[in-house]
Write a protein that holds these residues in place. Structure first.
Motif, PDB file in Angstrom:
ATOM      1  N   GLY A   1      58.705  -4.881 -26.228  1.00  0.00           N
ATOM      2  CA  GLY A   1      58.769  -3.432 -26.110  1.00  0.00           C
ATOM      3  C   GLY A   1      57.992  -2.913 -24.914  1.00  0.00           C
ATOM      4  O   GLY A   1      58.449  -2.010 -24.207  1.00  0.00           O
ATOM      5  N   VAL A   2      56.819  -3.492 -24.666  1.00  0.00           N
ATOM      6  CA  VAL A   2      56.021  -3.083 -23.499  1.00  0.00           C
ATOM      7  C   VAL A   2      56.753  -3.464 -22.213  1.00  0.00           C
ATOM      8  O   VAL A   2      56.794  -2.690 -21.250  1.00  0.00           O
ATOM      9  CB  VAL A   2      54.616  -3.720 -23.532  1.00  0.00           C
ATOM     10  CG1 VAL A   2      53.796  -3.255 -22.325  1.00  0.00           C
ATOM     11  CG2 VAL A   2      53.891  -3.359 -24.814  1.00  0.00           C
TER      12      VAL A   2
ATOM     13  N   ALA B   1      59.889  -3.639 -21.834  1.00  0.00           N
ATOM     14  CA  ALA B   1      61.070  -2.793 -21.685  1.00  0.00           C
ATOM     15  C   ALA B   1      60.728  -1.358 -21.309  1.00  0.00           C
ATOM     16  O   ALA B   1      61.586  -0.649 -20.764  1.00  0.00           O
ATOM     17  CB  ALA B   1      61.873  -2.796 -22.984  1.00  0.00           C
ATOM     18  N   ALA B   2      59.495  -0.929 -21.574  1.00  0.00           N
ATOM     19  CA  ALA B   2      59.140   0.483 -21.391  1.00  0.00           C
ATOM     20  C   ALA B   2      59.424   1.014 -19.981  1.00  0.00           C
ATOM     21  O   ALA B   2      60.001   2.093 -19.837  1.00  0.00           O
ATOM     22  CB  ALA B   2      57.678   0.711 -21.780  1.00  0.00           C
TER      23      ALA B   2
ATOM     24  N   VAL C   1      61.512   5.257 -23.310  1.00  0.00           N
ATOM     25  CA  VAL C   1      60.847   4.933 -24.568  1.00  0.00           C
ATOM     26  C   VAL C   1      61.348   5.911 -25.621  1.00  0.00           C
ATOM     27  O   VAL C   1      60.978   7.088 -25.623  1.00  0.00           O
ATOM     28  CB  VAL C   1      59.315   5.015 -24.421  1.00  0.00           C
ATOM     29  CG1 VAL C   1      58.633   4.702 -25.742  1.00  0.00           C
ATOM     30  CG2 VAL C   1      58.830   4.064 -23.334  1.00  0.00           C
TER      31      VAL C   1
ATOM     32  N   ALA D   1      56.732  -0.352 -27.529  1.00  0.00           N
ATOM     33  CA  ALA D   1      56.935   0.518 -26.367  1.00  0.00           C
ATOM     34  C   ALA D   1      56.194   1.842 -26.544  1.00  0.00           C
ATOM     35  O   ALA D   1      55.570   2.351 -25.603  1.00  0.00           O
ATOM     36  CB  ALA D   1      58.432   0.765 -26.161  1.00  0.00           C
TER      37      ALA D   1
ATOM     38  N   TYR E   1      49.223  -0.178 -17.648  1.00  0.00           N
ATOM     39  CA  TYR E   1      50.248  -1.097 -18.159  1.00  0.00           C
ATOM     40  C   TYR E   1      49.661  -2.448 -18.541  1.00  0.00           C
ATOM     41  O   TYR E   1      50.000  -3.001 -19.604  1.00  0.00           O
ATOM     42  CB  TYR E   1      51.322  -1.267 -17.080  1.00  0.00           C
ATOM     43  CG  TYR E   1      52.335  -2.356 -17.356  1.00  0.00           C
ATOM     44  CD1 TYR E   1      53.456  -2.105 -18.130  1.00  0.00           C
ATOM     45  CD2 TYR E   1      52.164  -3.636 -16.819  1.00  0.00           C
ATOM     46  CE1 TYR E   1      54.394  -3.103 -18.366  1.00  0.00           C
ATOM     47  CE2 TYR E   1      53.096  -4.635 -17.048  1.00  0.00           C
ATOM     48  CZ  TYR E   1      54.204  -4.367 -17.827  1.00  0.00           C
ATOM     49  OH  TYR E   1      55.131  -5.362 -18.065  1.00  0.00           O
TER      50      TYR E   1
ATOM     51  N   TYR F   1      58.223   5.894 -18.726  1.00  0.00           N
ATOM     52  CA  TYR F   1      57.019   5.085 -18.550  1.00  0.00           C
ATOM     53  C   TYR F   1      57.050   4.531 -17.125  1.00  0.00           C
ATOM     54  O   TYR F   1      57.989   3.833 -16.751  1.00  0.00           O
ATOM     55  CB  TYR F   1      56.982   3.941 -19.568  1.00  0.00           C
ATOM     56  CG  TYR F   1      55.643   3.231 -19.627  1.00  0.00           C
ATOM     57  CD1 TYR F   1      54.695   3.594 -20.569  1.00  0.00           C
ATOM     58  CD2 TYR F   1      55.330   2.209 -18.731  1.00  0.00           C
ATOM     59  CE1 TYR F   1      53.466   2.951 -20.631  1.00  0.00           C
ATOM     60  CE2 TYR F   1      54.115   1.569 -18.777  1.00  0.00           C
ATOM     61  CZ  TYR F   1      53.178   1.939 -19.733  1.00  0.00           C
ATOM     62  OH  TYR F   1      51.957   1.305 -19.781  1.00  0.00           O
TER      63      TYR F   1
ATOM     64  N   ALA G   1      52.420   1.455 -26.076  1.00  0.00           N
ATOM     65  CA  ALA G   1      52.112   1.406 -24.644  1.00  0.00           C
ATOM     66  C   ALA G   1      52.161   2.800 -24.028  1.00  0.00           C
ATOM     67  O   ALA G   1      51.280   3.184 -23.243  1.00  0.00           O
ATOM     68  CB  ALA G   1      53.090   0.469 -23.929  1.00  0.00           C
ATOM     69  N   TRP G   2      53.190   3.585 -24.390  1.00  0.00           N
ATOM     70  CA  TRP G   2      53.322   4.935 -23.843  1.00  0.00           C
ATOM     71  C   TRP G   2      52.177   5.833 -24.308  1.00  0.00           C
ATOM     72  O   TRP G   2      51.598   6.591 -23.520  1.00  0.00           O
ATOM     73  CB  TRP G   2      54.656   5.540 -24.265  1.00  0.00           C
ATOM     74  CG  TRP G   2      54.851   6.930 -23.752  1.00  0.00           C
ATOM     75  CD1 TRP G   2      55.290   7.316 -22.513  1.00  0.00           C
ATOM     76  CD2 TRP G   2      54.569   8.143 -24.464  1.00  0.00           C
ATOM     77  NE1 TRP G   2      55.308   8.681 -22.417  1.00  0.00           N
ATOM     78  CE2 TRP G   2      54.874   9.220 -23.593  1.00  0.00           C
ATOM     79  CE3 TRP G   2      54.100   8.426 -25.751  1.00  0.00           C
ATOM     80  CZ2 TRP G   2      54.721  10.552 -23.981  1.00  0.00           C
ATOM     81  CZ3 TRP G   2      53.950   9.743 -26.138  1.00  0.00           C
ATOM     82  CH2 TRP G   2      54.252  10.795 -25.255  1.00  0.00           C
TER      83      TRP G   2
ATOM     84  N   TYR H   1      59.829  -3.491 -32.069  1.00  0.00           N
ATOM     85  CA  TYR H   1      60.017  -3.507 -30.617  1.00  0.00           C
ATOM     86  C   TYR H   1      59.830  -2.093 -30.062  1.00  0.00           C
ATOM     87  O   TYR H   1      59.126  -1.879 -29.065  1.00  0.00           O
ATOM     88  CB  TYR H   1      61.411  -4.065 -30.339  1.00  0.00           C
ATOM     89  CG  TYR H   1      62.047  -3.742 -29.016  1.00  0.00           C
ATOM     90  CD1 TYR H   1      61.670  -4.419 -27.860  1.00  0.00           C
ATOM     91  CD2 TYR H   1      63.074  -2.807 -28.935  1.00  0.00           C
ATOM     92  CE1 TYR H   1      62.304  -4.141 -26.646  1.00  0.00           C
ATOM     93  CE2 TYR H   1      63.712  -2.535 -27.743  1.00  0.00           C
ATOM     94  CZ  TYR H   1      63.323  -3.209 -26.589  1.00  0.00           C
ATOM     95  OH  TYR H   1      63.954  -2.936 -25.405  1.00  0.00           O
ATOM     96  N   MET H   2      60.446  -1.117 -30.720  1.00  0.00           N
ATOM     97  CA  MET H   2      60.272   0.287 -30.344  1.00  0.00           C
ATOM     98  C   MET H   2      58.814   0.713 -30.482  1.00  0.00           C
ATOM     99  O   MET H   2      58.271   1.425 -29.633  1.00  0.00           O
ATOM    100  CB  MET H   2      61.180   1.159 -31.222  1.00  0.00           C
ATOM    101  CG  MET H   2      61.023   2.658 -31.049  1.00  0.00           C
ATOM    102  SD  MET H   2      59.772   3.378 -32.174  1.00  0.00           S
ATOM    103  CE  MET H   2      60.537   3.143 -33.769  1.00  0.00           C
TER     104      MET H   2
END
Length: 295
Positions: free
Chosen positions: A213-214, A216-217, A222, A55, A69, A129, A58-59, A51-52
């Motif tokens: 994860g994305v 949640a970013a 992140v 994110a 995004y 993010y 994505a970052w 999950y991390m």
């Protein structure tokens, strides 16, 4: 002003909606865990780290490649899913006939490895993010001002969760997946490549974690520790819903998010432990979980 037990109804409804946002993350993550355990019998403790990873992918796509995004919402789960396939092919496939504890220890080790690697490169303070431009702003619901992005998180999570449930429980592909884990030799006799099917199932399960994860970013920083802060609660959600129950993971994740949100209104001190209190009660009354099958 209308109130419930002395608490304004606006505050109550507002916290309920915020709890639903948290419940959406619980549902997404517990769904991936339920898919992997239900179809592969692997307790995937690395789910929080993946999950991390979603994110962070994505970052990094935004910071280093300039990808927005919406591109990363598709690309990051694919990257995480491919990474999961590598893990399954190189490591997990050797453990399927062994006790569940071996898979748990292996994935716990992977969690420590991934978190340590990202912590050495990015520290623990976290990276911001930005919210995508199309979802910035908020909508006035009368009783609260709801950020548009948080509404998007709830809708996207429910759509993905229910689509996954439908595929696994109501389609021929889902029937083959379930049959392949219960009687692989019989399914292989019909020409189905069961090892490949298991590999793709694990990849899909961890891709769900990457997708969460994305989502949640933009809500959270992140950070390498964002998964470890959430995974224990998510495991509790899976136990309450029933290990391996797809519908149980979805309903329990959303429901416990709401209960946690309401607890912050009526009894703030218990909000961080209410999920575990419920888990203890459920295990006492129904050890298989609310939606699990008694053996």
């Amino acid at each position: 002003m209308i109130s419930v037990f002395g608490i304004p109804i606006q505050a109550l409804l507002g916290q309920l909606l915020l709890g639903l946002v948290n419940g959406s993350f619980y549902a997404m993550l517990s769904l991936g865990l339920a898919v992997i355990f239900g179809l592969l019998n692997v307790i995937n403790f690395a789910h929080g780290a993946l999950y991390m990873l979603g994110a962070f992918v994505a970052w990094m796509g935004m910071a280093y490649l300039g990808l927005n995004y919406w591109v990363m919402l598709i690309l990051a789960p694919i990257v995480v899913g491919l990474f999961g396939i590598v893990i399954e092919r190189l490591l997990l496939r050797h453990l399927y006939k062994l006790d569940h504890l071996y898979g748990l220890l292996l994935t716990f080790g992977l969690t420590l490895l991934l978190e340590g690697l990202f912590r050495s490169f990015f520290g623990v303070s976290g990276q911001p993010y930005p919210t995508p431009e199309a979802l910035r702003g908020a909508t006035n619901l009368g009783f609260m001002v709801l950020p548009n992005y948080r509404a998007w998180v709830v809708v996207a999570s429910i759509v993905v969760c229910m689509s996954t449930w439908f595929v696994i429980e109501r389609t021929r592909l889902g029937a083959l997946l379930r049959a392949g884990t219960e009687n692989p030799r019989l399914v292989e006799a019909f020409g189905v490549n069961v090892p490949r099917m298991i590999m793709l199932t694990y990849g899909f399960g961890v891709a769900l974690a990457g997708f969460a994860g994305v989502l949640a970013a933009p809500v959270l920083q992140v950070s390498p520790l964002m998964g470890s802060n959430l995974i224990i609660v998510v495991f509790a959600v899976v136990v309450i819903g029933g290990m391996g129950s797809i519908l149980g993971a979805i309903v329990t994740g959303l429901g416990l998010g709401v209960i946690e949100g309401l607890t912050k209104v009526f009894w703030p001190e218990a909000s961080s432990t209410v999920v575990f209190i419920i888990m203890a009660i459920v295990l006492l009354l129904r050890p298989a979980g609310l939606f699990g099958r008694e053996k």
